[in-house]
Enzyme design. Structure first.
Site, PDB file in Angstrom:
ATOM      1  N   ARG A  15       0.777  -1.366  -0.016  1.00 15.88           N
ATOM      2  CA  ARG A  15       0.066   0.213   0.028  1.00 15.88           C
ATOM      3  C   ARG A  15       0.869   1.364  -0.102  1.00 15.88           C
ATOM      4  NH1 ARG A  15      -0.464   4.806   2.904  1.00 15.88           N
ATOM      5  NH2 ARG A  15      -0.013   3.388   4.938  1.00 15.88           N
ATOM      6  N   ASP A  16       1.485   1.491   1.086  1.00 18.32           N
ATOM      7  CA  ASP A  16       2.340   2.637   0.986  1.00 18.32           C
ATOM      8  C   ASP A  16       3.571   2.836   0.172  1.00 18.32           C
ATOM      9  OD1 ASP A  16       3.274   5.362   1.998  1.00 18.32           O
ATOM     10  OD2 ASP A  16       3.140   4.885   4.146  1.00 18.32           O
ATOM     11  N   HIS A 207       5.126   4.566  12.554  1.00 17.61           N
ATOM     12  CA  HIS A 207       5.158   4.433  11.095  1.00 17.61           C
ATOM     13  C   HIS A 207       6.263   5.723  10.647  1.00 17.61           C
ATOM     14  CE1 HIS A 207       2.880   4.078   7.331  1.00 17.61           C
ATOM     15  NE2 HIS A 207       3.322   5.320   7.079  1.00 17.61           N
ATOM     16  N   HIS A 209       8.779   7.085   8.182  1.00 19.55           N
ATOM     17  CA  HIS A 209       9.344   7.467   6.742  1.00 19.55           C
ATOM     18  C   HIS A 209      11.026   8.072   7.011  1.00 19.55           C
ATOM     19  CE1 HIS A 209       5.846   6.996   3.946  1.00 19.55           C
ATOM     20  NE2 HIS A 209       5.271   7.270   5.223  1.00 19.55           N
ATOM     21  N   CYS A 240       3.839   9.491   0.818  1.00 20.71           N
ATOM     22  CA  CYS A 240       2.495  10.056   0.667  1.00 20.71           C
ATOM     23  C   CYS A 240       2.368  11.011  -0.339  1.00 20.71           C
ATOM     24  CB  CYS A 240       1.886  10.412   2.020  1.00 20.71           C
ATOM     25  SG  CYS A 240       0.420  11.187   1.862  1.00 20.71           S
ATOM     26  N   ASN A 249       9.524   4.564   3.089  1.00 21.36           N
ATOM     27  CA  ASN A 249       9.218   4.122   4.623  1.00 21.36           C
ATOM     28  C   ASN A 249      10.662   3.426   4.995  1.00 21.36           C
ATOM     29  OD1 ASN A 249       6.277   3.785   3.233  1.00 21.36           O
ATOM     30  ND2 ASN A 249       5.844   3.869   5.527  1.00 21.36           N
TER      31      ASN A 249
HETATM   32  P1  HMG Z   1     -13.337  13.729  -2.568  1.00 22.58           P
HETATM   33  O1  HMG Z   1     -12.857  14.351  -3.802  1.00 22.58           O
HETATM   34  O2  HMG Z   1     -13.488  14.593  -1.439  1.00 22.58           O
HETATM   35  O3  HMG Z   1     -14.803  12.625  -2.530  1.00 22.58           O
HETATM   36  O4  HMG Z   1     -12.533  12.378  -2.188  1.00 22.58           O
HETATM   37  P2  HMG Z   1     -15.981  13.346  -3.084  1.00 22.58           P
HETATM   38  O5  HMG Z   1     -17.079  12.585  -2.123  1.00 22.58           O
HETATM   39  O6  HMG Z   1     -16.114  14.794  -3.418  1.00 22.58           O
HETATM   40  O7  HMG Z   1     -16.204  12.379  -4.496  1.00 22.58           O
HETATM   41  C1  HMG Z   1     -15.343  12.925  -5.553  1.00 22.58           C
HETATM   42  C2  HMG Z   1     -15.143  11.494  -6.320  1.00 22.58           C
HETATM   43  O8  HMG Z   1     -14.379  10.410  -5.958  1.00 22.58           O
HETATM   44  C3  HMG Z   1     -16.652  10.863  -6.809  1.00 22.58           C
HETATM   45  O9  HMG Z   1     -16.484  10.183  -8.258  1.00 22.58           O
HETATM   46  C4  HMG Z   1     -16.677   9.811  -5.880  1.00 22.58           C
HETATM   47  O10 HMG Z   1     -17.497   8.691  -6.170  1.00 22.58           O
HETATM   48  C5  HMG Z   1     -15.079   9.373  -5.558  1.00 22.58           C
HETATM   49  P3  HMG Z   1     -17.330  11.122  -9.340  1.00 22.58           P
HETATM   50  O11 HMG Z   1     -18.824  10.938  -9.015  1.00 22.58           O
HETATM   51  O12 HMG Z   1     -16.903  12.401  -9.342  1.00 22.58           O
HETATM   52  O13 HMG Z   1     -16.827   9.984 -10.354  1.00 22.58           O
HETATM   53  N1  HMG Z   1     -14.966   8.469  -4.317  1.00 22.58           N
HETATM   54  C6  HMG Z   1     -14.511   7.712  -4.257  1.00 22.58           C
HETATM   55  N2  HMG Z   1     -14.012   6.549  -5.452  1.00 22.58           N
HETATM   56  C7  HMG Z   1     -13.424   5.567  -4.679  1.00 22.58           C
HETATM   57  N3  HMG Z   1     -13.373   5.206  -3.551  1.00 22.58           N
HETATM   58  C8  HMG Z   1     -13.669   6.070  -2.675  1.00 22.58           C
HETATM   59  C9  HMG Z   1     -14.252   7.559  -2.997  1.00 22.58           C
HETATM   60  N4  HMG Z   1     -14.706   8.416  -2.343  1.00 22.58           N
HETATM   61  C10 HMG Z   1     -15.159   9.230  -3.166  1.00 22.58           C
HETATM   62  N5  HMG Z   1     -13.497   5.727  -1.389  1.00 22.58           N
HETATM   63  C11 HMG Z   1     -11.208  10.951  -1.077  1.00 22.58           C
HETATM   64  C12 HMG Z   1     -12.095  12.106  -0.951  1.00 22.58           C
HETATM   65  C13 HMG Z   1     -10.699  10.916   0.262  1.00 22.58           C
HETATM   66  C14 HMG Z   1     -11.882   9.685  -1.380  1.00 22.58           C
HETATM   67  C15 HMG Z   1     -10.025  11.403  -1.921  1.00 22.58           C
HETATM   68  O14 HMG Z   1      -9.537  12.690  -1.507  1.00 22.58           O
HETATM   69  C16 HMG Z   1      -8.851  10.682  -1.988  1.00 22.58           C
HETATM   70  O15 HMG Z   1      -8.742   9.295  -2.504  1.00 22.58           O
HETATM   71  N6  HMG Z   1      -7.675  10.857  -1.472  1.00 22.58           N
HETATM   72  C17 HMG Z   1      -6.298  10.077  -1.675  1.00 22.58           C
HETATM   73  C18 HMG Z   1      -6.086   9.584  -0.036  1.00 22.58           C
HETATM   74  C19 HMG Z   1      -4.851   8.811  -0.012  1.00 22.58           C
HETATM   75  O16 HMG Z   1      -4.887   7.720  -0.505  1.00 22.58           O
HETATM   76  N7  HMG Z   1      -3.714   9.272   0.430  1.00 22.58           N
HETATM   77  C20 HMG Z   1      -2.386   8.435   0.699  1.00 22.58           C
HETATM   78  C21 HMG Z   1      -2.684   7.418   1.844  1.00 22.58           C
HETATM   79  S1  HMG Z   1      -2.358   8.348   3.557  1.00 22.58           S
HETATM   80  C22 HMG Z   1      -0.632   7.935   3.679  1.00 22.58           C
HETATM   81  O17 HMG Z   1       0.028   7.563   2.735  1.00 22.58           O
HETATM   82  C23 HMG Z   1      -0.294   8.383   5.137  1.00 22.58           C
HETATM   83  C24 HMG Z   1      -0.135   7.244   5.817  1.00 22.58           C
HETATM   84  O18 HMG Z   1       0.884   6.310   5.250  1.00 22.58           O
HETATM   85  C25 HMG Z   1       0.471   7.583   7.414  1.00 22.58           C
HETATM   86  C26 HMG Z   1       1.634   8.761   7.183  1.00 22.58           C
HETATM   87  O19 HMG Z   1       2.622   8.064   6.509  1.00 22.58           O
HETATM   88  O20 HMG Z   1       1.723   9.669   7.762  1.00 22.58           O
HETATM   89  C27 HMG Z   1      -1.303   6.239   6.292  1.00 22.58           C
HETATM   90 MG    MG Z   2       3.084   6.360   5.309  1.00 16.88          MG
END
Ligand code: HMG
Ligand code: MG
Length: 300
Positions: A15-16, A207, A209, A240, A249
């Protein structure tokens, strides 16, 4: 505090590790990578995320990944879920465990999940209620526990309040993210000591990086404070998409080498992880980010 006798590794590579990679990988490649990891003795592998495919295209085939994984009671396959839509998809795929994720600053949350911290908690309340009703376990992530790429340093008290809220909402564990890899060991000890005044560290994971090369030192500092769950990513892949400049990471291989040296058991076979790492970096056409994997190659 004595060092723990055993540590649980949470492998976040699929995933990450992969979410920020530009080269698109086939379903078969991802499944092979996860299968190799599964054969190493890991008990927890984060297999993907149910997020918007427009935002994170590399995670698009998470549903097929989960459905096609060889299910075993010895391994938990986790997935990130950002909202109710993500939970519905996770349920449809048959997930038994999800991770919700938020951050310590509104700027980071806004960039990452398109809402501020308070709105993320409102969304996750609904997600957690449904998940709990269905017996789905919930892990929590809190990003930017030391510093935010947009707002700078983050106070430990802010972290402590948000961790408490995630636990109260139903997370069995919260993983503290150093998303941009800037923390140093004394800062880690300070944060964990402050947290331990109101939260049992048994429900805390770390966690890191490795942007500034401090991750292994930070993990050692965490172990000294009693932490026994560590997130890591095979071959040191990761990052991210909403934390510019942050590198991978900490590598699972490097964490295993540290833990072996401390005589701490994990049940994970280092050589098998190295093989899984070599497999995935070949597919990605990339350098291996694990110092231990590189040293093994040179010395054999
Ligand atoms: P949004 O744009 O606010 O959602 O997304 P919306 O409700 O306005 O919808 C926009 C479109 O997205 C719509 O599609 C929804 O259906 C679709 P359209 O009607 O325009 O065709 N949608 C989705 N599709 C699939 N799955 C869903 C979903 N939700 C809405 N769940 C959202 C909000 C959070 C989904 C978006 O901003 C997003 O996907 N962001 C990416 C977040 C992400 O993956 N970030 C990286 C991971 S976090 C990380 O790495 C940190 C971590 O490792 C810890 C650390 O290191 O600190 C965990
Ligand atoms: Mg991370």
């Amino acid at each position: 505090m004595p060092l723990p006798k055993t540590v649980k590794l949470v492998e976040v590579g699929p995933r990450d590790g992969l979410q920020n990679e530009k080269k698109s990988l086939s379903l078969e490649t991802k499944l092979t990578f996860i299968k190799k990891l599964s054969e190493s003795g890991l008990s927890y592998i984060e297999a993907g995320s149910f997020v918007s495919p427009d935002k994170v295209p590399q995670m698009e085939n998470t549903q097929e990944i989960i459905i096609n994984l060889p299910h075993s009671s010895a391994i938990t396959y986790g997935v990130l879920v950002p909202n109710e839509r993500g939970l519905i998809n996770a349920i449809a795929a048959g997930c038994k465990e999800i991770s919700i994720f938020t951050g310590t600053t509104d700027s980071f949350c806004q960039k990452n999940i398109n809402c501020d911290i308070e709105k993320s908690f409102l969304n996750y309340e609904v997600v957690c209620q449904k998940a709990i009703e269905l017996g789905i376990r919930i892990r929590g992530y809190l990003s930017c526990c030391f510093a935010c790429p947009y707002e700078g340093k983050v106070a430990p008290e802010v972290v402590s309040n948000l961790v408490k809220r995630l636990l109260d909402m139903g997370c069995y564990e919260v993983s503290l993210g150093d998303t941009i890899g800037v923390a140093t060991p004394e800062e880690v000890r300070k944060l964990l000591r402050i947290l331990s005044k109101r939260i049992s560290l048994d429900s805390i994971a770390v966690h890191f990086h490795d942007t500034y090369g401090q991750a292994i030192g930070n993990i050692y500092a965490s172990l000294l404070e009693g932490i026994s769950v560590i997130d890591s990513s095979t071959a040191g892949l990761g990052g991210c998409p909403y934390a510019n400049g942050a590198s991978g990471n900490v590598a699972t291989e490097d964490v295993l080498y540290l833990l072996q040296g401390l005589n701490i058991k994990t049940g994970v076979d280092l050589e098998k992880i190295i093989k899984a790492g070599n497999y995935i970096i070949k597919q990605l056409d990339r350098e291996n980010g694990s110092k231990v994997a590189l040293a093994y190659q040179k010395n054999r």
